[in-house]
Design a protein around this motif. Structure first.
Motif, PDB file in Angstrom:
ATOM      1  N   GLY A 154       0.821  -1.205   0.000  1.00 25.93           N
ATOM      2  CA  GLY A 154       0.000   0.000   0.000  1.00 25.93           C
ATOM      3  C   GLY A 154       0.852   1.251   0.000  1.00 25.93           C
ATOM      4  O   GLY A 154       0.553   2.222  -0.675  1.00 25.93           O
ATOM      5  N   GLU A 155       1.947   1.216   0.756  1.00 26.48           N
ATOM      6  CA  GLU A 155       2.829   2.376   0.803  1.00 26.48           C
ATOM      7  C   GLU A 155       3.559   2.558  -0.514  1.00 26.48           C
ATOM      8  O   GLU A 155       3.778   3.676  -0.968  1.00 26.48           O
ATOM      9  CB  GLU A 155       3.834   2.249   1.948  1.00 26.48           C
ATOM     10  CG  GLU A 155       4.629   3.524   2.124  1.00 26.48           C
ATOM     11  CD  GLU A 155       5.472   3.547   3.378  1.00 26.48           C
ATOM     12  OE1 GLU A 155       6.474   4.273   3.359  1.00 26.48           O
ATOM     13  OE2 GLU A 155       5.135   2.854   4.339  1.00 26.48           O
ATOM     14  N   GLU A 156       3.934   1.459  -1.156  1.00 26.94           N
ATOM     15  CA  GLU A 156       4.594   1.575  -2.460  1.00 26.94           C
ATOM     16  C   GLU A 156       3.627   2.154  -3.493  1.00 26.94           C
ATOM     17  O   GLU A 156       4.008   2.994  -4.302  1.00 26.94           O
ATOM     18  CB  GLU A 156       5.125   0.230  -2.929  1.00 26.94           C
ATOM     19  CG  GLU A 156       5.962   0.361  -4.184  1.00 26.94           C
ATOM     20  CD  GLU A 156       6.700  -0.914  -4.525  1.00 26.94           C
ATOM     21  OE1 GLU A 156       6.202  -1.636  -5.399  1.00 26.94           O
ATOM     22  OE2 GLU A 156       7.737  -1.167  -3.919  1.00 26.94           O
ATOM     23  N   ALA A 157       2.372   1.734  -3.472  1.00 25.32           N
ATOM     24  CA  ALA A 157       1.370   2.290  -4.389  1.00 25.32           C
ATOM     25  C   ALA A 157       1.170   3.778  -4.123  1.00 25.32           C
ATOM     26  O   ALA A 157       1.015   4.573  -5.051  1.00 25.32           O
ATOM     27  CB  ALA A 157       0.055   1.539  -4.249  1.00 25.32           C
ATOM     28  N   GLU A 158       1.203   4.160  -2.852  1.00 25.95           N
ATOM     29  CA  GLU A 158       1.068   5.573  -2.506  1.00 25.95           C
ATOM     30  C   GLU A 158       2.273   6.364  -3.014  1.00 25.95           C
ATOM     31  O   GLU A 158       2.125   7.478  -3.526  1.00 25.95           O
ATOM     32  CB  GLU A 158       0.951   5.717  -0.990  1.00 25.95           C
ATOM     33  CG  GLU A 158       0.687   7.126  -0.531  1.00 25.95           C
ATOM     34  CD  GLU A 158       0.543   7.216   0.984  1.00 25.95           C
ATOM     35  OE1 GLU A 158       1.078   8.185   1.554  1.00 25.95           O
ATOM     36  OE2 GLU A 158      -0.102   6.335   1.581  1.00 25.95           O
ATOM     37  N   ALA A 159       3.482   5.800  -2.888  1.00 29.65           N
ATOM     38  CA  ALA A 159       4.685   6.463  -3.384  1.00 29.65           C
ATOM     39  C   ALA A 159       4.604   6.648  -4.896  1.00 29.65           C
ATOM     40  O   ALA A 159       4.968   7.700  -5.427  1.00 29.65           O
ATOM     41  CB  ALA A 159       5.932   5.668  -3.010  1.00 29.65           C
ATOM     42  N   LYS A 160       4.122   5.629  -5.612  1.00 27.82           N
ATOM     43  CA  LYS A 160       3.974   5.726  -7.065  1.00 27.82           C
ATOM     44  C   LYS A 160       2.973   6.831  -7.417  1.00 27.82           C
ATOM     45  O   LYS A 160       3.216   7.630  -8.320  1.00 27.82           O
ATOM     46  CB  LYS A 160       3.532   4.402  -7.666  1.00 27.82           C
ATOM     47  CG  LYS A 160       3.365   4.476  -9.176  1.00 27.82           C
ATOM     48  CD  LYS A 160       2.729   3.208  -9.725  1.00 27.82           C
ATOM     49  CE  LYS A 160       2.538   3.268 -11.216  1.00 27.82           C
ATOM     50  NZ  LYS A 160       1.718   4.377 -11.701  1.00 27.82           N
ATOM     51  N   ALA A 161       1.856   6.879  -6.706  1.00 25.18           N
ATOM     52  CA  ALA A 161       0.843   7.905  -6.977  1.00 25.18           C
ATOM     53  C   ALA A 161       1.401   9.307  -6.745  1.00 25.18           C
ATOM     54  O   ALA A 161       1.162  10.225  -7.535  1.00 25.18           O
ATOM     55  CB  ALA A 161      -0.392   7.662  -6.112  1.00 25.18           C
ATOM     56  N   LYS A 162       2.177   9.488  -5.664  1.00 24.95           N
ATOM     57  CA  LYS A 162       2.787  10.795  -5.390  1.00 24.95           C
ATOM     58  C   LYS A 162       3.798  11.147  -6.476  1.00 24.95           C
ATOM     59  O   LYS A 162       3.854  12.293  -6.939  1.00 24.95           O
ATOM     60  CB  LYS A 162       3.479  10.779  -4.035  1.00 24.95           C
ATOM     61  CG  LYS A 162       2.555  10.816  -2.850  1.00 24.95           C
ATOM     62  CD  LYS A 162       3.365  10.778  -1.557  1.00 24.95           C
ATOM     63  CE  LYS A 162       2.491  10.751  -0.338  1.00 24.95           C
ATOM     64  NZ  LYS A 162       3.301  10.645   0.895  1.00 24.95           N
ATOM     65  N   ALA A 163       4.608  10.174  -6.873  1.00 25.03           N
ATOM     66  CA  ALA A 163       5.611  10.423  -7.912  1.00 25.03           C
ATOM     67  C   ALA A 163       4.935  10.799  -9.230  1.00 25.03           C
ATOM     68  O   ALA A 163       5.373  11.718  -9.918  1.00 25.03           O
ATOM     69  CB  ALA A 163       6.515   9.202  -8.086  1.00 25.03           C
ATOM     70  N   ASP A 164       3.866  10.085  -9.583  1.00 29.50           N
ATOM     71  CA  ASP A 164       3.115  10.409 -10.799  1.00 29.50           C
ATOM     72  C   ASP A 164       2.577  11.838 -10.735  1.00 29.50           C
ATOM     73  O   ASP A 164       2.688  12.601 -11.694  1.00 29.50           O
ATOM     74  CB  ASP A 164       1.951   9.438 -10.999  1.00 29.50           C
ATOM     75  CG  ASP A 164       2.353   8.113 -11.614  1.00 29.50           C
ATOM     76  OD1 ASP A 164       3.539   7.931 -11.950  1.00 29.50           O
ATOM     77  OD2 ASP A 164       1.471   7.242 -11.749  1.00 29.50           O
TER      78      ASP A 164
END
Length: 175
Positions: A154-164
C-alpha cells in the motif's frame, strides 16, 4: 403464394457495414494505431534516450507532447493525464517527447541485512523524465523519488501515486 426471392444487399445491411467501418476508423485514429498514430512511433520516441547525455539542456517545452514509458514501450499513463491542450493525439502534432524511466526497489528490497530491524527495510520508487524536441534534441530532465518503509505494498502504491502527481506537475510547468 410464394414470394419471389430477391437477391442483393439491403439498405439496412449497407448502413450497418458503413457504421462498423466508421467505428473502426474512429477507434484506430483515437488509439494511435494508424500511420500517423503515436503507437506507430513508440520505438523512435524511446530511442531518443540514446541522446540523453549529449550536453546540458534546460529549454522550455513547446507544442503538444507525447509521454512514453521506456520499459514497456507504450504510451505512459501520464500521457492521458496531460491537459488536452498539451497532449498530442497523433505523431504530426508532437513537438515534445517525454520518455519516462520508472524504477522501484519494492518494499524491503536491497536494505535488509540478516536480522536487521524492520524499520531499516526500505524501498524506493523513482520516475525519471527525459524530454526531447521532435528531432531528438534534449530539452531537459527531471527525477522524482519517494522512499518507502516496510509497511507493505500500500505504501509503495502511494509512493507511485505521489511520484506520478509530482512528475505530471513538473511536465506541465515546463510549457
Amino acid at each position: 403464394m410464394l414470394r419471389p426471392h430477391r437477391s442483393g444487399v439491403s439498405a439496412v445491411a449497407i448502413i450497418i457495414v458503413l457504421a462498423v467501418v466508421v467505428v473502426i476508423l474512429v477507434v484506430v485514429s483515437q488509439t494511435g494505431m494508424g500511420p500517423d498514430g503515436l503507437a506507430a512511433h513508440l520505438d523512435d520516441y524511446v530511442a531518443m534516450l540514446d541522446n540523453r547525455g549529449s550536453g546540458p539542456a534546460d529549454a522550455r517545452f513547446t507544442g503538444r507532447a507525447v509521454v512514453v514509458d521506456s520499459e514497456m514501450k507504450r504510451l505512459d499513463d501520464l500521457h492521458d493525464r496531460l491537459s488536452s491542450s498539451l497532449r498530442a493525439q497523433n505523431h504530426s502534432e508532437v513537438e515534445t517527447v517525454i520518455v519516462l524511466v520508472r524504477s522501484g526497489t519494492g518494499i524491503g528490497a536491497g536494505m535488509s541485512v540478516g536480522l536487521a530491524p524492520a524499520s531499516l527495510q526500505q524501498g524506493s520508487y523513482t520516475i525519471s523524465a527525459f524530454a526531447f524536441d521532435r528531432n531528438g534534441k534534449p530539452l531537459g530532465s527531471h527525477s522524482v523519488n519517494y522512499t518507502t518503509s516496510s509497511s507493505g505494498t500500500g505504501e509503495e502504491a502511494e509512493a507511485k501515486a505521489k511520484a506520478d502527481r509530482d512528475m505530471l506537475a513538473w511536465i506541465e510547468q515546463q510549457f
